[in-house]
Design an enzyme around this catalytic site. Sequence first.
Site, PDB file in Angstrom:
ATOM      1  CB  SER A 290      -1.751 -20.513  58.870  1.00 22.72           C
ATOM      2  OG  SER A 290      -2.931 -19.870  59.278  1.00 22.72           O
ATOM      3  CG  HIS A 320      -1.425 -19.610  64.056  1.00 26.56           C
ATOM      4  ND1 HIS A 320      -2.618 -18.953  64.080  1.00 26.56           N
ATOM      5  CD2 HIS A 320      -1.162 -19.851  62.727  1.00 26.56           C
ATOM      6  CE1 HIS A 320      -3.075 -18.796  62.844  1.00 26.56           C
ATOM      7  NE2 HIS A 320      -2.222 -19.344  62.010  1.00 26.56           N
ATOM      8  CG  HIS A 366      -7.114 -12.569  68.183  1.00 26.08           C
ATOM      9  ND1 HIS A 366      -6.852 -11.688  67.154  1.00 26.08           N
ATOM     10  CD2 HIS A 366      -7.253 -13.789  67.619  1.00 26.08           C
ATOM     11  CE1 HIS A 366      -6.847 -12.358  66.017  1.00 26.08           C
ATOM     12  NE2 HIS A 366      -7.089 -13.629  66.261  1.00 26.08           N
ATOM     13  NE  ARG A 375     -12.109 -17.129  64.690  1.00 27.87           N
ATOM     14  CZ  ARG A 375     -10.780 -17.202  64.577  1.00 27.87           C
ATOM     15  NH1 ARG A 375     -10.239 -17.817  63.539  1.00 27.87           N
ATOM     16  NH2 ARG A 375      -9.992 -16.667  65.491  1.00 27.87           N
ATOM     17  CG  ASP A 421      -7.471 -21.921  68.924  1.00 25.56           C
ATOM     18  OD1 ASP A 421      -7.942 -22.588  67.983  1.00 25.56           O
ATOM     19  OD2 ASP A 421      -6.562 -21.090  68.782  1.00 25.56           O
TER      20      ASP A 421
HETATM   21  C1  LIG Z   1      -2.916 -14.829  70.770  1.00 26.74           C
HETATM   22  C2  LIG Z   1      -1.686 -14.169  71.357  1.00 26.74           C
HETATM   23  C3  LIG Z   1      -0.445 -14.909  70.860  1.00 26.74           C
HETATM   24  C4  LIG Z   1      -1.630 -12.715  70.881  1.00 26.74           C
HETATM   25  O1  LIG Z   1      -0.393 -12.192  71.263  1.00 26.74           O
HETATM   26  P1  LIG Z   1      -0.166 -10.639  71.406  1.00 26.74           P
HETATM   27  O2  LIG Z   1      -0.775  -9.908  70.262  1.00 26.74           O
HETATM   28  O3  LIG Z   1       1.293 -10.433  71.632  1.00 26.74           O
HETATM   29  O4  LIG Z   1      -1.017 -10.308  72.702  1.00 26.74           O
HETATM   30  P2  LIG Z   1      -0.903  -9.047  73.650  1.00 26.74           P
HETATM   31  O5  LIG Z   1      -0.438  -7.829  72.907  1.00 26.74           O
HETATM   32  O6  LIG Z   1      -2.188  -8.954  74.387  1.00 26.74           O
HETATM   33  O7  LIG Z   1       0.282  -9.472  74.645  1.00 26.74           O
HETATM   34  C5  LIG Z   1       0.695  -8.609  75.675  1.00 26.74           C
HETATM   35  C6  LIG Z   1       1.186  -9.448  76.836  1.00 26.74           C
HETATM   36  O8  LIG Z   1       0.060 -10.190  77.360  1.00 26.74           O
HETATM   37  C7  LIG Z   1       0.383 -11.554  77.386  1.00 26.74           C
HETATM   38  N1  LIG Z   1      -0.801 -12.339  77.071  1.00 26.74           N
HETATM   39  C8  LIG Z   1      -1.542 -12.285  75.943  1.00 26.74           C
HETATM   40  N2  LIG Z   1      -2.506 -13.230  75.991  1.00 26.74           N
HETATM   41  C9  LIG Z   1      -2.345 -13.873  77.156  1.00 26.74           C
HETATM   42  C10 LIG Z   1      -3.008 -14.957  77.744  1.00 26.74           C
HETATM   43  N3  LIG Z   1      -4.007 -15.589  77.145  1.00 26.74           N
HETATM   44  N4  LIG Z   1      -2.579 -15.392  78.944  1.00 26.74           N
HETATM   45  C11 LIG Z   1      -1.545 -14.760  79.566  1.00 26.74           C
HETATM   46  N5  LIG Z   1      -0.866 -13.748  79.053  1.00 26.74           N
HETATM   47  C12 LIG Z   1      -1.265 -13.312  77.842  1.00 26.74           C
HETATM   48  C13 LIG Z   1       1.407 -11.737  76.285  1.00 26.74           C
HETATM   49  O9  LIG Z   1       2.148 -12.935  76.470  1.00 26.74           O
HETATM   50  C14 LIG Z   1       2.237 -10.492  76.433  1.00 26.74           C
HETATM   51  O10 LIG Z   1       3.100 -10.676  77.535  1.00 26.74           O
HETATM   52  P3  LIG Z   1       4.619 -10.104  77.493  1.00 26.74           P
HETATM   53  O11 LIG Z   1       4.462  -8.625  77.407  1.00 26.74           O
HETATM   54  O12 LIG Z   1       5.205 -10.600  78.754  1.00 26.74           O
HETATM   55  O13 LIG Z   1       5.268 -10.681  76.274  1.00 26.74           O
HETATM   56  C15 LIG Z   1      -1.750 -14.191  72.911  1.00 26.74           C
HETATM   57  O14 LIG Z   1      -2.922 -13.550  73.332  1.00 26.74           O
HETATM   58  C16 LIG Z   1      -1.670 -15.590  73.478  1.00 26.74           C
HETATM   59  O15 LIG Z   1      -0.566 -16.102  73.689  1.00 26.74           O
HETATM   60  N6  LIG Z   1      -2.846 -16.237  73.761  1.00 26.74           N
HETATM   61  C17 LIG Z   1      -2.847 -17.586  74.224  1.00 26.74           C
HETATM   62  C18 LIG Z   1      -2.595 -18.543  73.075  1.00 26.74           C
HETATM   63  C19 LIG Z   1      -3.783 -18.611  72.147  1.00 26.74           C
HETATM   64  O16 LIG Z   1      -4.923 -18.739  72.576  1.00 26.74           O
HETATM   65  N7  LIG Z   1      -3.518 -18.556  70.851  1.00 26.74           N
HETATM   66  C20 LIG Z   1      -4.550 -18.679  69.827  1.00 26.74           C
HETATM   67  C21 LIG Z   1      -4.801 -17.383  69.168  1.00 26.74           C
HETATM   68  S1  LIG Z   1      -6.176 -17.476  68.060  1.00 26.74           S
END
Ligand SMILES: CC(C)(COP(=O)(O)OP(=O)(O)OC[C@H]1O[C@@H](n2cnc3c(N)ncnc32)[C@H](O)[C@@H]1OP(=O)(O)O)[C@@H](O)C(=O)NCCC(=O)NCCS
Length: 484
Positions: A290, A320, A366, A375, A421
Amino acid sequence: MTFLHSISRASFNSFKIVAFKPLSTTLPLTRQIYPATITGAIRCLHASKPKTLKERLEELIPQKQEEVKQVKKEHGAKSLGNVTVDMAYGGMRGIKGLIWEGSVLDPEEGIEFKNLTISECRQKLPAADGGEEPLPEGLFWLLVTGEIPTKEQVKVLSAEWAARSSIPSFVEELIDRCPNTLHPMSQFSLAVTALQHDSNFSKAYQSGVNKNEYWQYVYEDAMDLISKLPNVVGRIYRNIYKDGKVPPIELDKDYSYNLAKILGYSDKDFVELLRLYLTIHSDHEGGNVSAHTMRLVGSALSDPYISFAASLNGLAGPLHGLANQEVIRWILKMRDTIGETPSDETVKEYVWNTLKSGAVVPGYGHAVLRKTDPRYTAQYEFALKHLPNDPLVKLVSQLYKIVPGVLLEHGKTKNPWPNVDAHSGVLLQHFGLVEQNYYTVLFGVSRSLGVLAQLIWDRALGLPIERPKSYSTELIKKMFEEHK
Ligand SMILES: CC(C)(COP(=O)(O)OP(=O)(O)OC[C@H]1O[C@@H](n2cnc3c(N)ncnc32)[C@H](O)[C@@H]1OP(=O)(O)O)[C@@H](O)C(=O)NCCC(=O)NCCS
């Protein structure tokens, strides 16, 4: 522009409010250092009336422009780090390529707003009379100026926002014509885009205003836009979930009180929750979807309304901002499936089943953080104080005990800890705001504070249009095959 010239210009340009008597004659500063003459001049002016935010900004901009000039002169040619091919394919993760003034995110410590942690903000920013949580007005002041405002300055800002809060009737009609089935975030984005009709910046640009004055029009738009959000989002909420009647803003009340009222909530603990919520969701440095979208779109000199609408569209994605909607949905489904007081073993199995289904565990992980999000902790502390026996809060705490271990065992997630969240939804549920699809709208109201504070500075510092370089896979192969 000289200092005194800037003062008189500020008085001329600023939005006038006949409001409150000053409580303080000194201006508390966090990390700012001023030449004695300037400090003296500020004190002298303060003796009569506290400065408005715009007046203070007028003073700060030339100093910051000079600071940035010096930083560029001294460090401009230095490297911020390497960029690898993996980074280019990996969502630019870890590439240091943005300047963002309001906040910096440390992977271990979490967010700092102008060097203040969340817990310092909770201690130091002014609270409402009879309240304890920081007023988001104060946070906005901090983000814009780097200074902690006095209670009096925050009151003036609250009054200014309330005074600017009405929205044009055609925007009301536009919202009213949306079907209830249109997601609240889409309605929010539509309405913000339509508010562009009255953009000061857009009009000034069309009339050929000098670029040195851009920030002033962006400032006015930012203030108008933030002020109008309660009427926009209140109307959306009332239309979709209630009887469509929108109560008036109270001109002598703070922003969160008015937002709670317009949504139909008067519980003082809920108002306090909103104050905390709007403060902690405001800014998370510049690289998140955002914030970065706002910066990118704004860099084309798109006005604050359409830039913020773009930012909202990014916030509406489930990875997000929309994650808070996903979290509560997931928790409620879990409760319905395994009960309100499940054993740790049953919760663990439920989490594993989520992962095995190929879904993420929402609220965990994250892109930058590597520890529990402060937070999350702030909301947990609020829950302990105000709703310690809420069954959903207990489930959230139980998840905190179990999910990180499961994610570590799963072995993919770089950060197994909860983010913001993971906690927000259960707090809103407790006070009766149970409409999950609406949660990201509140996140959006808060995010306006961070991204609009930055957009003012983007124009004040004359940042150029963003244009990173891209390569194709074919070119990458060619580039490195040649160097084998
Ligand atoms: C926030 C988020 C998008 C960050 O993504 P990122 O920087 O790519 O995270 P990572 O580097 O740790 O990801 C590595 C792997 O772990 C997975 N992973 C990360 N968080 C995960 C979670 N909460 N549950 C399951 N798998 C997760 C990713 O999908 C990725 O899998 P892939 O290699 O098959 O694509 C991710 O942690 C996520 O999807 N969290 C859940 C959604 C969420 O809470 N979003 C709000 C963020 S403030």
